[in-house]
Enzyme design. Sequence first.
Site, PDB file in Angstrom:
ATOM      1  N   LYS A   1       0.853  -1.204   0.000  1.00 49.94           N
ATOM      2  CA  LYS A   1       0.000   0.000   0.000  1.00 49.94           C
ATOM      3  C   LYS A   1       0.885   1.250   0.000  1.00 49.94           C
ATOM      4  CE  LYS A   1      -4.017   1.923   2.469  1.00 49.94           C
ATOM      5  NZ  LYS A   1      -4.882   1.799   3.676  1.00 49.94           N
TER       6      LYS A   1
ATOM      7  N   SER B   1      -9.867   1.966   2.615  1.00 49.37           N
ATOM      8  CA  SER B   1      -8.996   2.700   1.735  1.00 49.37           C
ATOM      9  C   SER B   1      -8.014   1.824   0.949  1.00 49.37           C
ATOM     10  CB  SER B   1      -8.195   3.727   2.536  1.00 49.37           C
ATOM     11  OG  SER B   1      -7.331   3.097   3.462  1.00 49.37           O
TER      12      SER B   1
ATOM     13  N   SER C   1      -9.964  -0.364   6.830  1.00 50.25           N
ATOM     14  CA  SER C   1      -9.367  -0.298   5.490  1.00 50.25           C
ATOM     15  C   SER C   1      -8.633  -1.538   5.017  1.00 50.25           C
ATOM     16  CB  SER C   1      -8.417   0.884   5.395  1.00 50.25           C
ATOM     17  OG  SER C   1      -9.162   2.065   5.304  1.00 50.25           O
TER      18      SER C   1
HETATM   19  N1  GLN Z   1     -13.208   4.035   5.852  1.00 51.68           N
HETATM   20  C1  GLN Z   1     -12.707   4.524   7.105  1.00 51.68           C
HETATM   21  C2  GLN Z   1     -12.399   5.985   6.989  1.00 51.68           C
HETATM   22  O1  GLN Z   1     -12.683   6.526   5.988  1.00 51.68           O
HETATM   23  C3  GLN Z   1     -11.510   3.727   7.514  1.00 51.68           C
HETATM   24  C4  GLN Z   1     -10.270   4.156   6.846  1.00 51.68           C
HETATM   25  C5  GLN Z   1      -9.094   3.339   7.258  1.00 51.68           C
HETATM   26  O2  GLN Z   1      -9.214   2.311   7.912  1.00 51.68           O
HETATM   27  N2  GLN Z   1      -7.928   3.867   6.920  1.00 51.68           N
HETATM   28  O3  GLN Z   1     -11.889   6.590   7.871  1.00 51.68           O
END
Ligand code: GLN
Length: 501
Positions: A83, A158, A182
């Site tokens: 990532k 994400s 994410s």
């Molecule tokens: N979807 C969640 C957010 O937008 C989690 C994001 C993540 O785990 N980095 O914050």
Amino acid sequence: MSASDLTRLTAAELAEKIHSREVSAVEAAQTHLDRIAAVDGTVHAFLHVGAESALASAERVDAALAAGTKPASPLAGVPLALKDVFTTSDMPTTCGSKILEGWRPPYDATLTERLRAAGITILGKTNMDEFAMGSSTEHSAYGVTRNPWDTSRVPGGSGGGSAAALAAYEAPLAIGTDTGGSIRQPAAFTGTVGVKPTYGGVSRYGLVACASSLDQGGPCARTVLDAALLHEVIGGHDPRDSTSIDQPVPDVVAAARQGANGDLSGLKVGVVRELGGEGYQPGVRAAYEASLRSLEKLGAELVEVSCPHFEYGMAAYYLILPSEVSSNLARFDAMRYGLRAAEGKSAEEVMANTREQGFGPEVKRRIMLGTYALSSGYYDAYYGQAQKVRTLISRDFAAAFSQVDVLVSPTTPTTPFPIGEKVDDPLAMYLNDLATIPTNLAGVAGMSVPSGLSDGLPTGLQVMAPALGEAVMYRVGAAFEAARDADEGGPLIARVPEVTA
Ligand code: GLN
């Protein structure tokens, strides 16, 4: 062995072939690079492919094996997708943001170092929602990633790039980060396995911060055993991360192997009453019901448990996360990294213009929310209150884990949704993480394991365990995976349609 056969191997199988020198690490790397060249025009899982460094790394593994040296790790020579939020000294690191376009970090993250030391081939950097804020990868400044199960749909976020790379057979292993879901939500959306380790279990040194008290790097793979093998490579104490836990990595590989034998008798599985009911798609609920029956068949005792404060998790998270974001992202000041706007009569104007041009709308929204939540006069009412809720959620987990070994829920309320459907509706987007956020708030461990299809789209079962309780979590995950594979005549991921250009 044909190229398609080679990309379809699990990481464990591929490692075995490399270490016995039936397949070279270079061949493994090249086959995956070719696969990326063939399908990534459609999937767009990668922001950067580092073919040269990948092949050089694979050559070193082959040379060491040829010289009779023991493999540097059980995964030496296996390709991986990283990532784009972990620093890499030989590749750009953008976090999916324009503000870091072209930035080349001067150092490797601890996690990157550990991958290299293990002889793992880093193929490239994967797409993500900007600074890890989002649940669909549509908030990337570099275009959307498509879900290999249905390329008109999102892969989750994400870490959508890492999950899509696995499902498109572009890499057998990947790395994600999980601040609110994410790793797990994209895993559920792509029929893959994703693990959020205990907070402090994997070093955050060189992980570009989103919300430091919630962020956690973790393994992504197509099988539970592969995730466990990768977990042992990346986990463990790091003196450069002050929140790193100074204890051995839980023995997750042994636990995954034990689980694969398929017996969970004597284990108590808590079914969280507040997750998986109202607000969850009927098809997701049906898959969850079937998952609970599988766990019962494996001999686990199902116990309904209540975690009454989970329903406030989202509200608390969307105060705590933006607060930390507003502080962490202050470092992008046009002076130190990446983008610098040309216009501006003073340093302050250059800074403001750079941030205006460099950050996308979701990042700006959260910086504003966080700045507000932390402002004098509102601090106690918002940030302070959210921290109290966080404590109550931790107590819910503690009470639950005093009765059961693990907790389960659906990973997500829905199956993957069409690209564009939620991108302009922040609240609808935030609801993706309803079931995953509590574990981040409490710092405990969670994973998502494929749990069958609903209308042809993947669903995931979430398994949660106490802090440093990864062994039992992997055991349950592996047993569940083995049971489903047996019932369905093979792994779910094998049924992903072939991506066409
Ligand atoms: N979807 C969640 C957010 O937008 C989690 C994001 C993540 O785990 N980095 O914050």
